[in-house]
Design an enzyme around this catalytic site. Structure first.
Site, PDB file in Angstrom:
ATOM      1  N   ASP A  42       0.827  -1.208   0.000  1.00 14.19           N
ATOM      2  CA  ASP A  42       0.000   0.000   0.000  1.00 14.19           C
ATOM      3  C   ASP A  42       0.862   1.259   0.000  1.00 14.19           C
ATOM      4  O   ASP A  42       0.646   2.177   0.804  1.00 14.19           O
ATOM      5  CB  ASP A  42      -0.939   0.024   1.215  1.00 14.19           C
ATOM      6  CG  ASP A  42      -1.654  -1.287   1.448  1.00 14.19           C
ATOM      7  OD1 ASP A  42      -2.030  -1.927   0.456  1.00 14.19           O
ATOM      8  OD2 ASP A  42      -1.839  -1.671   2.619  1.00 14.19           O
ATOM      9  N   GLU A  53     -11.380  -0.512  -3.575  1.00 13.29           N
ATOM     10  CA  GLU A  53     -10.661   0.083  -2.449  1.00 13.29           C
ATOM     11  C   GLU A  53      -9.430   0.815  -2.961  1.00 13.29           C
ATOM     12  O   GLU A  53      -9.171   0.903  -4.164  1.00 13.29           O
ATOM     13  CB  GLU A  53     -10.259  -0.989  -1.432  1.00 13.29           C
ATOM     14  CG  GLU A  53      -9.226  -1.980  -1.947  1.00 13.29           C
ATOM     15  CD  GLU A  53      -8.814  -3.001  -0.908  1.00 13.29           C
ATOM     16  OE1 GLU A  53      -9.492  -3.146   0.111  1.00 13.29           O
ATOM     17  OE2 GLU A  53      -7.784  -3.678  -1.138  1.00 13.29           O
TER      18      GLU A  53
END
Length: 487
Positions: A55, A230
């Site tokens: 991420d 997401e």
């Protein structure tokens, strides 16, 4: 406390939330995504940039420094690195700026992002609770100081959305005088999984006005393993607002999708957003990169190239829950732009040096590409990887270079006399020489490059009638035909 995910040991098994409510306001622009040119010379960078950091988020600050943060495998804290170059982040000292403690934010710590506005550093992240590590909600840290590497960080607060349910991956951006938050959340009325939402903000933790649902997983590629939209990441270019997002399970099925809105549209209206029907960035077996996703955007050191920052693994098969496999590595590669102004992510390229495009010096809208393994000079090559080549160590040795295909690693541009083709080496010295070149200052411009044949000195890689050859060239048009800008 009952786990929000029931018996599933994964952040994807999301239960239900409540219905949506609405809110609206504005903050001054941060300038983080102001328009800028998107073409530049190649820059030195090797992938993977940072191992076991998922991420990833890299931002270039106004002082020229790059700052990096990401999820760590233990999901137990928040880290920051800083360097004057992107490549420098690989070896930069990493500082843990916050560590979870038992209680409300004592569970999984995910997907931090660094943002600077109101002359203040903020870190947006998601956290579960000690009693239920998957009861994840969005939070914000604030720095007491202007250097995120040395400042003290503390919890500013939680971001409260319209309904209390699994929510994460908050990102913020400013556009036309309004600051927005985009995030992923489960909504019971929609069903299992996460959708994307947007709201205006009146402060770093405060949403105001309508909270609009702008994306729901509907395509098959968004629902492999789990139903997921997401990891939104915003880039504003070419009179449009683009939101890249991640879809499906966090294994090799993880991929990027794209939302697009006109820059003058009402971003809080779901009707303003159009989802590209196919994924824009997916696993690639040839380059051994799997599950590319949860990206962010930054710019090159000279400010002229847009860069895609993401994570992926270099193997497909995972034992157990992929969420707990630590080997999602941070990677960076150039984001290109199509003639119609849309982003072209290409493919996740192989480990090592970044590939480049060879843009024609005298036809700057055309690039060298292969088609049916024959080298040509074409315009608007939307199959990006067909036009990307790595300047590899020359097969002929010495200081020579070989031009290796990005999407067919192990195949090289080779002089076949009547044409230039992309072929795999047959292991002979003759092939090695025909596939090797001396890189020289461009014959038509010293800031560009020309490639002289090792097998036939005095002959150069050049185009003629938009077909590639290795030939002798004369001053003037010939020199221009044999000169390329590395992009």
């Amino acid at each position: 406390m009952t786990n929000e995910f029931g018996s599933q040991l994964s952040r994807r098994a999301i239960l239900m939330g409540a219905g949506a409510v609405a809110f609206a306001a504005a903050l001054p622009s941060s300038g983080l995504f102001d328009a800028m040119p998107a073409s530049a010379a190649a820059f030195p960078l090797n992938n993977a940039l940072i191992n076991q950091r998922a991420d990833p988020h890299i931002m270039k600050h106004s002082n020229g420094m790059y700052y990096f943060t990401a999820s760590v495998p233990a999901y137990d804290g928040l880290i920051v690195r800083g360097a004057s170059t992107i490549a420098g982040l690989a070896t930069a000292t990493e500082r843990t700026v916050w560590t979870r403690t038992p209680g409300e934010m004592g569970g999984h710590i995910w997907a931090p992002e660094l943002h600077y506005f109101n002359n203040t550093w903020y870190m947006y992240f998601a956290a579960g609770t000690s009693s239920d590590v998957f009861r994840v909600r969005p939070y914000v840290l604030v720095a007491n100081g202007q250097d995120p590497l040395t400042a003290s960080w503390s919890v500013l607060g939680r971001i409260f959305t319209a309904f209390d349910s699994f929510s994460l991956d908050a990102t913020t951006f400013s556009h036309n005088g309004t600051r927005y938050l985009v995030w992923a959340q489960n909504e019971a009325a929609v069903g299992p999984g996460t959708n994307l939402y947007i709201s205006a903000m009146s402060g770093p933790t405060t949403l105001t006005g309508p909270q609009a649902r702008i994306a729901v997983p509907t395509y098959a590629w968004e629902k492999v393993g789990y139903t997921v939209n997401e990891g939104p990441a915003v880039i504003i270019r070419n009179d449009r607002v683009f939101i890249a997002f991640s879809a499906s399970a966090t294994d090799s099925n993880y991929c990027l999708g794209l939302l697009t809105a006109n820059a003058t549209a009402n971003l809080l209206s779901p009707a303003s957003w159009v989802k590209t029907p196919t994924p824009v960035f997916t696993s690639n077996t040839a380059t051994s990169q799997y599950g590319p996703g949860h990206n962010s955007f930054t710019v090159s050191e000279d400010g002229t190239s847009d860069l895609n920052v993401f994570h992926s693994r270099n193997y497909r098969d995972i034992t157990g829950d992929p969420l707990y496999d630590p080997n999602r590595n941070t990677r960076v590669q150039k984001l290109y732009w199509n003639a119609d102004g849309t982003p072209n992510f290409g493919i996740p390229v192989a480990n090592g040096a970044l590939p480049v495009r060879l843009t024609s010096f005298n036809f700057p809208d055309r690039v060298v590409r292969h088609f049916d393994f024959q080298a040509r000079l074409d315009a608007n090559v939307t199959t990006l990887a067909d036009s990307q080549f790595t300047l590899a160590a020359g097969l002929a040795g010495g200081s020579s270079v070989s031009l290796e295909s990005a999407n067919f690693p192990g195949r090289y541009l080779v002089d076949r006399g009547t044409s230039v083709r992309v072929e795999a080496s047959d292991g002979t010295a003759a092939f090695a020489r025909l596939a090797s070149f001396t890189r020289r200052a461009g014959l038509a411009s010293s800031s560009a490059a020309s490639f002289e044949s090792i097998a036939n000195p005095g002959r150069y890689l050049r185009h003629s009638s938009y077909v590639m050859y290795v030939q002798t060239v004369a001053a003037g048009t010939g020199f221009s035909d044999a000169t390329f800008v590395l992009d």
